[in-house]
Design a protein around this motif. Structure first.
Motif, short mmCIF file in Angstrom:
data_model
loop_
_atom_site.label_atom_id
_atom_site.label_comp_id
_atom_site.label_asym_id
_atom_site.label_seq_id
_atom_site.Cartn_x
_atom_site.Cartn_y
_atom_site.Cartn_z
N HIS A 25 0.83 -1.20 0.00
CA HIS A 25 0.00 0.00 0.00
C HIS A 25 0.86 1.26 0.00
O HIS A 25 1.93 1.29 0.61
N GLY A 26 0.35 2.27 -0.67
CA GLY A 26 1.12 3.49 -0.75
C GLY A 26 0.20 4.69 -0.90
O GLY A 26 0.56 5.67 -1.54
N ASP A 27 -0.93 4.59 -0.29
CA ASP A 27 -1.88 5.70 -0.35
C ASP A 27 -1.41 6.81 0.58
O ASP A 27 -0.95 6.55 1.70
N GLU A 34 9.09 -0.13 -4.65
CA GLU A 34 7.82 -0.79 -4.94
C GLU A 34 6.83 0.12 -5.67
O GLU A 34 6.74 1.32 -5.38
N ILE A 35 6.12 -0.47 -6.62
CA ILE A 35 4.96 0.21 -7.19
C ILE A 35 3.76 -0.30 -6.38
O ILE A 35 3.48 -1.49 -6.35
N THR A 36 3.11 0.61 -5.73
CA THR A 36 2.07 0.20 -4.80
C THR A 36 0.73 0.05 -5.51
O THR A 36 0.59 0.42 -6.67
N THR A 84 12.31 5.92 -7.07
CA THR A 84 12.55 5.64 -5.65
C THR A 84 11.56 6.38 -4.76
O THR A 84 11.19 7.52 -5.03
N LEU A 85 11.17 5.66 -3.73
CA LEU A 85 10.34 6.27 -2.70
C LEU A 85 11.25 7.10 -1.81
O LEU A 85 12.39 6.71 -1.57
N ASP A 86 10.75 8.18 -1.29
CA ASP A 86 11.54 8.95 -0.33
C ASP A 86 12.01 8.02 0.79
O ASP A 86 11.22 7.25 1.33
N ASP A 137 7.10 10.90 -2.56
CA ASP A 137 6.67 10.38 -1.26
C ASP A 137 5.28 9.76 -1.39
O ASP A 137 4.60 9.53 -0.41
N LEU A 138 4.86 9.50 -2.61
CA LEU A 138 3.57 8.91 -2.97
C LEU A 138 2.45 9.94 -3.01
O LEU A 138 1.32 9.61 -3.37
#
Lengths: 467, 358
Positions: free
Chosen positions: B62-64, B229-231, B310-312, B338-339
Motif C-alpha cells: 500500500h502506498g496511499d 515498490e509500485i504500490t 525511488t520512494l523517499d 513520497d507517494l
C-alpha cells in the motif's frame, strides 16, 4: 599509577590544556608509545596540537583535565598516523565493517594484524569542522539524507585517512541498511570485500511452536540456529586470516578473547562509577570515547588497555575524594544512539544534565565473551547481544530498567536524518520510555547546531529540573 | 490517473469463506468470520506456503498518501511511505488478517513487524532473508515458517495438496509470462499500466482469475523500470510515465518481479530452491548478479533508456544510481516521490524531457 596530578577535576579549554601540558616532564611523555615502539610511537601531545592538525572543533570543546584523559585524546587522535605506520612497518591492516565489535577479536588474534573500523571516521567532519568528506560522498553518489557514516566511502576513495587495507570484512544483514549500501559502494570502487551475514534475532512468541531457543549470557533469547550461522561466518574469517598469515593456532583466539574481556570489564567499571557517583567523575564526551574503544581498542589494544587502567584509577580516585567534573545537582539522563557531533555531549552538560546510561547501538561490544566454551561459539553468543539485530524493546530494556529504578529522569535521543533505523525507532522508543520526558533531535551536519537546537535542549533540561 | 483507488470491502471477499479448518487459537478470535488474509512483504516469501493455510496471500503493497499520513502516528515522518501506509492499512484492517509474514528486507520493515505486533493481535512471522549467499539459512527459515503455518492453519499439507497448490500458482505465473511477452514485443502490445492492474490480482491472492488485459500497441521509446515498490495506489505513476514512453520490462515489487520464480520440482524442496534462486534484488551482497540480469534484460528487450523510481527514504536504489548510470550505459532518469501527487508537474516535465533525449 598516574604520573602527574593536575589538581581538582574539571573540564578545561585547549589553552588551559596547553598550560597544563608544560608541567609534564619529557621523560614521562616518552614513556607512552603505541605498538610499544619507543623510537616513533609517542603520542602524547597537548590537545591543541590536534586542533592545529585539523581537529578544529577542539577549540569549542571542553576536555577533562586528567593525565589519563590526555593519554586518551592523544591516542585517539593519533589513530590515522598509527594505521599508516602499521602499514609501513609490515603489519597487516584489516578493515572490519558493520558488526561493531566481534570480527576484530579474531583479527587481533594473529600477530601483527591490526583491525580498524572505517565507520568511526563519521566523527571526522565534526572534529574537523569540515564538509570535505561529506561533499565527496555526495559526489560519489550517496544521497543527501544519509547517515554520516557515508564519509567512509569518501575516505576509501581519497586514500588519505587510513592505508589501503590488506583485507576488508563487511558484515551485512539485519543491522543497518545505509551502511550496507555504503560498504557495497566501497566494493564498487574497487576494494575486494569478504561479506559476512548478520542474522535477525527473532524473539520467541507464545504462538511459535517449532523452534529451539538459546539464551545469551546477557539474557537475550534467540533461535539456536543463529548461533550456528554466526559460527560458520567467524570460522570463515579465521580461515581467511590464516591464509593471509600462514598461522592457525586457536589458542591465540582464546588469548584474544581474554584480552578483550579485560578491556570490556575495565570499561564496565569506569561506566558504572561514572554513572552512579555524584559528582560525576568523568565527562560524557570522554565516556563515549571510552565505550567506543571496545570496538577494536583503537587499533592497538595493548596500549588502550593501559589507558583504560589509568582512566579507571582516575575515576576511582575522584570517587573516593568525592570530586567530579559536573555540579552535584546535574540531572541524570539516558543517551540513546551516539552523536556524530561530539559538541552535543558537551552541550547537554552545560545545560545541567549528566549522562547516566547509554545505548549507543554497540551493546554487542560491551558484554563479556564467555571463556569456558568453544571460542567461535563464544563470539557468536556474544554478538547475539547486538543492539540493532533485535527488537527496539530489547535494545532499550536497560534504559527502561534504569528509569524504573528512578536513576534516570529523562531520555535524550540523537537521530541521524536519513538513517533508517532512527526513522522507525524514535517513536517506538519514546512510547516505551514514556515514564520520563524524551527529547529526540536530529544531529545536524558540521556548523549546524543552532540557537534553536540549544533552546530545545535548554527547555528539556528546565522541564526535568522542575519535575 | 484514477484507476488505482479500489480498496473497497467488496474487493476482498474471500474465495471459500471457510474458517472451520483453522485451529482454535485462530477461530476463537471474535472476528473469525472476517479473517481472510495472510499478509506478506517480500518476493522471497513463497505465496504457495501462505496459500496452503487457506488464507489469501496478500502482499502489503500500500502506498496511499492518507494511509501514509495515518502511519505517522507510529513512526517518524521521514520513515518510508510504503511502510507507513502498510502499518496503517493492517491496523485499520486487522480483523481481516490471520497472520502477517515478513522477511528481513530492511531496517524499516523489521520495525514495522514490531509495531504490528504491539498494536494488533495478529500473529507475526519473520524469516531471515540472508543478504549474502546463504541458501542454508534461507531453507531453514522456510522450513520453520512451513511448520509454524501448518500449526496455525491446522490443515493437512500432504504432498498432493502441496503439488496442487504449486501448480495453481505456476499456471498463474505462466499466464502472466504470456502477457509479459506481449509487453516486450516490438512494437510493444501491452502497457505496463495495464499489466500492473492485472498483477494486482496476483499480489492480492487472486489465484483463480486468468489475467486478461486489453492490447495497446505502442511505438514509443522503450524503457525499463527499476526501483522501489509500485504500490496498489500508484498506477497513476505508470500512467504518467507511459504517456511519454513505453515500459517494456521492470524489476520492481508490485509489477512483474514474480515472473522470475519458476518452481520445477513441485514440492517444498522445489519451492525453497525456486524462491532462493530467483533473480537477486539489489540488496544482496555482492549484487553483481542483479546488474548482470538487468543488463541482459536491457539488451533482450531492446531498451532505449532506464527509469529508476525511488520512494523517499528508500535508500537501497538511490545509493546505486551513479553506478547504474555507469553500468547500464543508457540514458537514465531518476524520479522520486513520497507517494503524494505534489511533484506531479515536475515529473511530467522531466518525463517529457527524457522522451526527447531518447
Amino acid at each position: 599509577m598516574i604520573p602527574v596530578d593536575f589538581g581538582p577535576p574539571k573540564k578545561i579549554t585547549l589553552n588551559e590544556w596547553s598550560e597544563q601540558f608544560r608541567r609534564i616532564d619529557d621523560g614521562i611523555i616518552k614513556q607512552y608509545t603505541y605498538y610499544d615502539n619507543e623510537e616513533w610511537g609517542g603520542y602524547l601531545q597537548p590537545p591543541a596540537t590536534f586542533m592545529v592538525y585539523g581537529a578544529r572543533e577542539l577549540k569549542r570543546l571542553k576536555l577533562d583535565n586528567s593525565f589519563a584523559a590526555l593519554r586518551l585524546w592523544g591516542f585517539v587522535f593519533n589513530e590515522s598516523e598509527r594505521l599508516f605506520r602499521a602499514h609501513q612497518c609490515g603489519k597487516k591492516v584489516i578493515a572490519t565493517m558493520g558488526d561493531l565489535g566481534t570480527v576484530p577479536v579474531i583479527v587481533q588474534s594473529f600477530p601483527d594484524c591490526i583491525p580498524f573500523y572505517p565507520e568511526c571516521i563519521w566523527w571526522t567532519p565534526f572534529f574537523n569542522e569540515s564538509t570535505v568528506l561529506l561533499d565527496r560522498a555526495g559526489q560519489l553518489g550517496i544521497p543527501e539524507a544519509t547517515c554520516f557514516s557515508k564519509t567512509v566511502l569518501a575516505a576509501f576513495q581519497k586514500k588519505a585517512y587510513f592505508p589501503e587495507p590488506d583485507l576488508i570484512f563487511a558484515s551485512t544483514g539485519a543491522a543497518c541498511d545505509d551502511y550496507s549500501c555504503i560498504m557495497n559502494l566501497v566494493e564498487g570502487i574497487g576494494y575486494p570485500v569478504t561479506w559476512l551475514e548478520i542474522p535477525y534475532r527473532k524473539r520467541t512468541k507464545k504462538y511459535y511452536t517449532a523452534e529451539k531457543y538459546g539464551e545469551t549470557s546477557d539474557g537475550f533469547k534467540y533461535p539456536l540456529r543463529l548461533e550456528s550461522y554466526l559460527i560458520e561466518e567467524y570460522k570463515k574469517v579465521w580461515r581467511i586470516m590464516s591464509d593471509l598469515t600462514g598461522i592457525n593456532d586457536l589458542r591465540m583466539l582464546e588469548e584474544s578473547i581474554k584480552k578483550v574481556n579485560r578491556m570490556r570489564k575495565l570499561v564496565e567499571k569506569i561506566k558504572e562509577l561514572t554513572y552512579t557517583v555524584v559528582p560525576t567523575p568523568l565527562p560524557a564526551l570522554e565516556l563515549m570515547t571510552i565505550e567506543f574503544g571496545n570496538l577494536y581498542g583503537y587499533a592497538d589494544i595493548d596500549e588502550w588497555l593501559g589507558i583504560l587502567e589509568m582512566l579507571l584509577e582516575t575515576v576511582e580516585e575522584r570517587s573516593r575524594k568525592k570530586v567530579g567534573v559536573l555540579p552535584t545537582d546535574a540531572i541524570p539522563i539516558a543517551w540513546i544512539t551516539p552523536s556524530a557531533d561530539p559538541y552535543l555531549l558537551n552541550l547537554i552538560e552545560e545545560m545541567g544534565l549528566r549522562v547516566a546510561a547509554t545505548e549507543y547501538v554497540i551493546r554487542q561490544a560491551l558484554v563479556e565473551i564467555e571463556e569456558n566454551i568453544e571460542p567461535f561459539r563464544a563470539l557468536a553468543r556474544s554478538f547475539l547481544n547486538g543492539s540493532l539485530i533485535g527488537s527496539t524493546e530489547e535494545r532499550i530494556e536497560r534504559i527502561k530498567s534504569a528509569i524504573d529504578k528512578g536513576v534516570i529522569h529523562g531520555v535524550f535521543i540523537t537521530n541521524m536524518l536519513g538513517a533508517s533505523h532512527c526513522a522507525m525507532e524514535t517513536k517506538l522508543i519514546a512510547e516505551k520510555l514514556d515514564r520520563v520526558p524524551v527529547l529526540a533531535v536530529d544531529v545536524p551536519p558540521p556548523f549546524g547546531i543552532t540557537k534553536q537546537l540549544k533552546t530545545r535542549i535548554a527547555a528539556f533540561a528546565e522541564m526535568l529540573r522542575q519535575k | 490517473m484514477g484507476s488505482s483507488r479500489r480498496n473497497t470491502q467488496d474487493e476482498y471477499s474471500y474465495r471459500s469463506g471457510d474458517t472451520a479448518e483453522f485451529p482454535k487459537s485462530l477461530c476463537q478470535r471474535t472476528e473469525t468470520r472476517a479473517v481472510e488474509l495472510i499478509g506478506y512483504t517480500s518476493p522471497y516469501i513463497p505465496v504457495e506456503i501462505l496459500s496452503l493455510t487457506g488464507l489469501k496471500p496478500y502482499r502489503l503493497l500500500h502506498g496511499d498518501i492518507e494511509l501514509s499520513q495515518s502511519g505517522e502516528e507510529y513512526v517518524r515522518i521521514d520513515a518510508c511511505p510504503l511502510v507507513k501506509s502498510n502499518i496503517a492499512f493492517v491496523i485499520q484492517n486487522q480483523k481481516r488478517f490471520g497472520a502477517v509474514v515478513g522477511a528481513t528486507e530492511c531496517d524499516m520493515l523489521r520495525r514495522m513487524f514490531e509495531i504490528l505486533e504491539d498494536k494488533t493481535s495478529i500473529p507475526i512471522y519473520v524469516i531471515n532473508n540472508p543478504r549474502t549467499r546463504q541458501p542454508g539459512i534461507f531453507y531453514d527459515e522456510i522450513d520453520w515458517l512451513t511448520n509454524e503455518l501448518k500449526h496455525l492453519s491446522g490443515r493437512r499439507w500432504d504432498e498432493t495438496v502441496i503439488h496442487e497448490e504449486i501448480e495453481k500458482w505456476e499456471t498463474l505465473r505462466r499466464n502472466f509470462r504470456m502477457l509479459d511477452k506481449k509487453r516486450k514485443a516490438t512494437p510493444s502490445l501491452l502497457s505496463t499500466t495495464s499489466f500492473h492492474n492485472a498483477a494486482e490480482g496476483y499480489y492480492k491472492g487472486g489465484i483463480e482469475e486468468k489475467p486478461t488485459v486489453p492490447e495497446d500497441h505502442s511505438n514509443k521509446p522503450r524503457v525499463f523500470l527499476l526501483g522501489s515498490e509500485i504500490t496498489y495506489e500508484s498506477n497513476w505513476l505508470l500512467e504518467l510515465i507511459e504517456k511519454e514512453v513505453r515500459i517494456i520490462g521492470d524489476f520492481v515489487c508490485g509489477i512483474s518481479r514474480f515472473l522470475n520464480i519458476t518452481v520445477e520440482n513441485k514440492n517444498l524442496e522445489g519451492l525453497k530452491t525456486a524462491y532462493y534462486h530467483q533473480t537477486p534484488g539489489l540488496f544482496k551482497r555482492p549484487n553483481a548478479e542483479f546488474y548482470d540480469y538487468i543488463n541482459t534484460q536491457l539488451k533482450e528487450r531492446a531498451c532505449n533508456g532506464v527509469i529508476v523510481w525511488t520512494l523517499d527514504y528508500c535508500d537501497t536504489y538511490e545509493f546505486e544510481i551513479k553506478r547504474m548510470r555507469e553500468i547500464f550505459k543508457l540514458p537514465l532518469l531518476h524520479i522520486k516521490s513520497d507517494l503524494s501527487h505534489q511533484n506531479i508537474s515536475q515529473l511530467k516535465i522531466r518525463l517529457a524531457a527524457f522522451r526527447e533525449i531518447l
